[in-house]
Write an enzyme that holds these catalytic residues in place. Structure first.
Site, PDB file in Angstrom:
ATOM      1  N   ASP A 141      -2.620  10.330   3.995  1.00 40.82           N
ATOM      2  CA  ASP A 141      -4.040   9.996   4.053  1.00 40.82           C
ATOM      3  C   ASP A 141      -4.806  10.974   4.944  1.00 40.82           C
ATOM      4  OD1 ASP A 141      -6.488   8.767   3.879  1.00 40.82           O
ATOM      5  OD2 ASP A 141      -6.012   7.202   5.336  1.00 40.82           O
ATOM      6  N   ARG A 181      -7.406  -0.194   0.521  1.00 39.81           N
ATOM      7  CA  ARG A 181      -7.838  -1.455  -0.108  1.00 39.81           C
ATOM      8  C   ARG A 181      -8.216  -1.251  -1.565  1.00 39.81           C
ATOM      9  NH1 ARG A 181     -12.335  -2.110   4.383  1.00 39.81           N
ATOM     10  NH2 ARG A 181     -10.669  -0.972   5.433  1.00 39.81           N
ATOM     11  N   ASP A 209     -12.311   6.883   3.481  1.00 41.37           N
ATOM     12  CA  ASP A 209     -11.139   6.612   4.315  1.00 41.37           C
ATOM     13  C   ASP A 209     -10.781   5.128   4.309  1.00 41.37           C
ATOM     14  OD1 ASP A 209      -9.019   7.349   5.914  1.00 41.37           O
ATOM     15  OD2 ASP A 209     -10.139   7.183   7.782  1.00 41.37           O
ATOM     16  N   LYS A 238     -10.507  12.599   8.320  1.00 43.98           N
ATOM     17  CA  LYS A 238     -10.214  12.029   9.632  1.00 43.98           C
ATOM     18  C   LYS A 238     -10.481  13.048  10.737  1.00 43.98           C
ATOM     19  CE  LYS A 238      -6.659   8.841   7.929  1.00 43.98           C
ATOM     20  NZ  LYS A 238      -7.258   7.577   8.370  1.00 43.98           N
ATOM     21  N   LYS A 293       0.840  -1.208   0.000  1.00 45.44           N
ATOM     22  CA  LYS A 293       0.000   0.000   0.000  1.00 45.44           C
ATOM     23  C   LYS A 293       0.870   1.250   0.000  1.00 45.44           C
ATOM     24  CE  LYS A 293      -3.255   2.493   3.015  1.00 45.44           C
ATOM     25  NZ  LYS A 293      -3.981   2.456   4.313  1.00 45.44           N
ATOM     26  N   ASP A 339       1.353   6.124   5.880  1.00 48.52           N
ATOM     27  CA  ASP A 339       0.391   5.235   5.239  1.00 48.52           C
ATOM     28  C   ASP A 339       0.937   4.594   3.967  1.00 48.52           C
ATOM     29  OD1 ASP A 339      -2.035   4.075   5.804  1.00 48.52           O
ATOM     30  OD2 ASP A 339      -3.210   5.469   4.603  1.00 48.52           O
TER      31      ASP A 339
END
Length: 488
Positions: free
Chosen positions: A260, A341, A337, A267, A255, A278
């Site tokens: 992020d 994936r 968020d 967030k 990843k 991240d």
């Protein structure tokens, strides 16, 4: 990285000496005065893992310190070696404090001992090198570090030292990458950096730019990138040695969310702090394949690294959007968020065409993984990869980067079914770590292992030899897995 030289240490050297004392040996063998030996034996009797510091006055009026580190060599090797690494960290911290108060101090350390085997010396050296790291390039005053470590050549061969130094160098390099703020290292810069590193290491690196990613129709990576002014990148690295033991590659997927914010599902509070980390999954996989190439491991390895930041700007993707992924799967966006994936899914789907023996991903994916097992290991799942997963668990115990297997029961598939698309990008709060893995497993058409490194990739406070900030956790696990891959 700490400069290390091998030498035959028979008497005290300038600077400080660390003496590892393992199995019982005759007192007359120990290079200390009679009263020092008596004191050492008493300390050892009270605590088999005690640290005894002996101070020797020198002719010039200075003080030469000998750190005698006792350790229990009868423990299982994984535990014993981990204790040695952590003991090394404590000594490094003590030395660093002394050097802070005496900037002119000679920062040389000699390492020797009695009653130990080469593997124990290597473990301790590893602890010293990894503990000595500091990310201080932006500080006005540098952190005091070891200038040179002289190691007794009775315990380490030049070949062993070089192999280990190659691996340690890549771990420290990974830490540097993850610790860099996004203002200094975005997707484009990281891709270019990996291309340069690959060229030096003999690793083939292909960098796909924005237009190529668009032509490949990587819907997940493109969607996450929509809110950013920086372009996305997709990096493929390949190390294929002559005489590789595997006829099909091992696929490493990492990843690479360079920063992020959470996107439009931004967030809350201080959850955005440390989000430069991240991209630790991509850094981990890149460092692993480079270390394998440095040491010429006979394993064919490929790495697939999707990179972008996740921002709420411009035409950012939104909850309720429906994406078409690289393999044609449609995905309903529930939460922006849950972006990691999405980019991983495209990379996993892309890797299928190379017919890998196993696909392994690493990602700082879910807070659920941290809540489940804390910051002591990796939450992991596998799909039709029982044998490589078992090998990984064994290696994890040996290097003490342990993995905990979560179930992948078919009932969890129900939690990511969508009413308007093939699947959705996240389910309910319960089993969040597992449903994230299930989402990714949908795109893997070959044996698959998912490693959620959210709890271990970055430590806000110092965590022994892993330090503070980026840890490099997982590289020793994956390298050890590739090193023993012939077992499969």
């Amino acid at each position: 990285m700490t400069s290390i030289t091998l030498t035959h240490i028979t008497e005290p050297v300038a600077g400080n000496t660390i003496f590892l004392y393992g199995n019982e040996v005759p007192a007359k063998v120990l290079p200390f005065k009679k009263e020092e030996v008596a004191y050492l034996m008493q300390c050892r009797k009270n605590d088999a893992e005690s640290l005894v510091v002996l101070s020797h006055l020198q002719k010039d009026g200075g003080c030469h310190k000998v750190f005698v580190q006792n350790f229990n060599a009868d423990l299982e090797s994984g535990e014993s070696h981990e204790k040695l690494r952590r003991a090394a960290n404590k000594i490094v911290e003590q030395l660093r404090e002394e050097w802070k108060s005496n900037g002119e101090a000679l920062r040389t350390v000699a390492l020797t001992g009695e009653g130990l085997i080469p593997e124990e010396m290597i473990a301790f050296m590893e602890g010293v090198v990894l503990a000595d790291y500091a990310f201080d390039k932006y500080k006005s005053k540098a952190t005091p570090r070891i200038a040179e470590m002289m190691v007794d050549d009775r315990f380490v061969t030049p070949e062993e030292l070089q192999r280990n130094q190659n691996q340690w160098r890549r771990i420290l390099q990974c830490r540097d990458w993850v610790n860099e703020p996004v203002m200094a290292l975005n997707a484009e810069k990281f891709a270019d950096l990996l291309a340069a590193e690959g060229k030096k290491a003999g690793v083939k690196v292909t960098v796909f730019g924005q237009k190529q990613i668009e032509s490949m129709k990587m819907g997940g990576l493109l969607a996450v990138n929509k809110g950013s002014v920086d372009e996305a990148r997709f990096v493929v690295m390949e190390y294929k040695p002559k005489g590789a033991i595997n006829k099909r590659p091992v696929a490493l997927v990492g990843k690479g969310i360079m920063y992020d914010t959470g996107g439009l599902n931004i967030k809350p509070d201080d959850y955005m702090q440390e989000m430069k980390s991240d991209m630790a999954g991509s850094a981990t996989m890149a460092a692993t394949i480079l270390a394998a190439a440095d040491n010429k491991l006979p394993v064919w390895v490929m790495a697939f690294l999707p990179m972008t930041d996740n921002r709420p700007g411009g035409n950012a993707y939104a909850a309720d959007d429906i994406l078409t992924m690289y393999d044609g799967t449609t995905v309903e966006v529930i939460n922006t968020d849950a972006e990691g994936r999405l980019i991983l899914a495209d990379a996993i789907a892309y890797s299928n065409q190379f017919d890998p023996e196993v696909i392994i991903d690493a990602a700082t994916l879910t807070g659920a993984a941290v809540r489940a097992i804390g910051t002591y290991g990796i939450a992991a799942m596998q799909q039709e990869a029982e044998n490589p997963f078992n090998l990984m668990k064994i290696v994890g115990g040996m290097v003490h980067e342990r993995i905990v297997e979560f179930p992948f029961w078919k009932e969890y598939d129900e939690l990511i079914k969508s009413e308007v698309a093939d699947i959705k990008n996240c389910g309910i709060a319960q089993a969040g770590c597992i449903t994230a893995g299930k989402f990714l497993a949908h795109f893997a058409k070959h044996p698959y292992i998912h490693l959620d490194i959210a709890g271990v990739a970055y430590y806000p406070k110092r965590e022994s030899f892993y330090g503070v900030g980026a840890s490099g956790f997982g590289i020793r696990l994956l390298y050890g897995f590739l090193q023993t891959y012939d077992v499969l």
